[in-house]
Motif scaffolding. Structure first.
Motif, short mmCIF file in Angstrom:
data_model
loop_
_atom_site.label_atom_id
_atom_site.label_comp_id
_atom_site.label_asym_id
_atom_site.label_seq_id
_atom_site.Cartn_x
_atom_site.Cartn_y
_atom_site.Cartn_z
N ASN A 155 -5.55 4.41 -2.13
CA ASN A 155 -6.93 4.63 -1.73
C ASN A 155 -7.50 6.01 -2.05
N LYS B 153 0.04 4.48 -0.73
CA LYS B 153 -0.62 5.80 -0.60
C LYS B 153 0.27 6.81 0.12
N ARG C 178 3.21 6.81 7.70
CA ARG C 178 2.69 7.93 6.93
C ARG C 178 2.52 9.16 7.81
N ARG D 220 -2.93 -6.34 2.81
CA ARG D 220 -2.64 -4.99 2.34
C ARG D 220 -1.71 -4.33 3.35
N VAL D 221 -0.44 -4.26 3.00
CA VAL D 221 0.56 -3.79 3.95
C VAL D 221 1.22 -2.51 3.46
N GLY D 222 1.11 -1.45 4.26
CA GLY D 222 1.67 -0.16 3.88
C GLY D 222 2.87 0.23 4.70
N SER D 223 2.63 0.64 5.92
CA SER D 223 3.70 1.27 6.71
C SER D 223 4.88 0.35 6.99
N MET E 66 -3.52 -6.00 7.68
CA MET E 66 -2.68 -4.86 7.33
C MET E 66 -1.38 -4.99 8.13
N SER E 67 -0.59 -3.91 8.20
CA SER E 67 0.74 -4.01 8.83
C SER E 67 0.72 -4.64 10.22
N GLN F 204 -5.73 5.48 12.26
CA GLN F 204 -6.34 5.07 11.00
C GLN F 204 -7.69 5.75 10.80
N ILE G 242 -8.26 0.59 -3.08
CA ILE G 242 -8.71 0.14 -1.76
C ILE G 242 -9.39 1.24 -0.96
N MET H 147 -13.76 -8.12 1.13
CA MET H 147 -12.70 -7.32 1.75
C MET H 147 -13.23 -6.65 3.01
N ILE I 13 -11.81 -3.85 6.33
CA ILE I 13 -10.77 -3.08 7.00
C ILE I 13 -10.75 -3.46 8.48
N VAL J 212 0.85 -1.20 0.00
CA VAL J 212 0.00 0.00 0.00
C VAL J 212 0.89 1.25 0.00
#
Ligand SMILES: *Cc1c(COP(=O)(O)O)cnc(C)c1O
Length: 272
Positions: free
Chosen positions: A66, A45, A248, A239-242, A223-224, A254, A92, A179, A181, A43
């Motif tokens: 997203n 973003k 971020r 879905r892994v971002g940080s 997620m993370s 969140q 997403i 899906m 969250i 992810v």
């Protein structure tokens, strides 16, 4: 504390570490959940294209965004188009119907994970064909498993109806799965995550009512902070971002971030 941006080398290293953790989580799955490889969605973003290209060069292919406008800009960026030709974008974020035309035109769009109403599904289905695209566009049904008012997603008991609408009324769409969250920062010492459990139950109902097998309905969850537990509970798409790209917005939760996103989206809409 001021956080330094991550370097390209760090992104590659973090990506490897997440990948190893995914492999480990896979070995902890019960037998009946062990016949597929979960897909890692990076992810990206709010992160610059240099870090996307670094992750791509390290072997990553699936990326998640997203915000519509940010995805439009990144996916059409000449450097990304040239250097990341096999990139697969996952949308997403919350999708407003007046932005559907922008989404279906995204080069490399793999899936819209956040379909939460029959109207939105039909709008995507119509625009996809109207704008000259061929084949099938993957979509997932987003389910609001936590019942939090500010979260998008259809109520769990409406998921089968929505999935049925997509299968029967949207000939340009491929129903890929469900899906969620879920609640941010769930305390695992309290037991299995109820959001993940709820999404699994949803899949069971969808399968029963539509005559599908569970291997035909993906689960996008994790997620993370909880992707390993999600995988152990049957997630096929984390879905892994940080963990890959760095934090971020430190100190912003969140939930606050989602509200912020909503506000920014509204402002942009006014300026169009
Ligand atoms: C931002 C976001 C993620 C990734 O969150 P991290 O905690 O940074 O891994 C996953 N899914 C959705 C829908 C998001 O908006």
């Amino acid at each position: 504390m001021i956080r330094r941006a991550m370097s390209e080398a760090e992104v590659a290293k973090c990506l490897r570490s997440v990948f190893e953790r995914i492999q480990n989580a896979c070995t902890n799955r019960p037998q009946e959940l062990s016949n597929f490889e979960p897909r890692l969605v990076a992810v990206s973003k709010t992160k610059p294209k240099e870090l996307i290209i670094a992750a791509y060069d390290a072997g990553q292919r699936s990326f998640g965004e997203n915000y519509v406008q940010e995805l439009v800009e990144k996916a059409n960026d000449p450097e990304i188009l040239e250097k990341c030709q096999e990139i697969r974008w996952h949308f997403i974020g919350h999708l407003q119907r007046n932005k559907v035309n922008k989404i279906v035109d995204i080069p490399g769009l793999f899936v819209v994970e956040t379909v939460d109403s029959a109207k939105l599904a039909s709008a995507i289905n119509d625009q996809f064909e109207k704008r000259g695209h061929r084949g099938l566009l993957n979509v997932m049904v987003q389910v609001n498993t936590s019942g939090e008012e500010e979260k998008s997603g259809c109520p769990p008991d409406e998921a089968p109806v929505l999935a049925k609408h997509i299968l029967e009324k949207c000939k340009n769409l491929n129903f890929l799965g469900l899906m969620t969250i879920g609640v941010y920062g769930y305390d695992l010492s309290l037991g299995p995550n109820p959001d993940f459990q709820c999404l699994r139950n949803c899949r069971e109902k969808v399968c029963q009512e539509l005559g599908l097998t569970s291997s035909q309905v993906e689960l996008s969850m994790g997620m993370s902070n909880d992707f390993e537990q999600a995988i152990e509970m049957g997630s096929s798409n984390v879905r892994v971002g940080s963990l890959i790209f760095g934090d971020r917005t430190p100190k912003v939760t969140q939930q606050e971030e989602e509200q912020l996103t909503q506000a920014v989206g509204d402002v942009k809409l006014d300026n169009n």
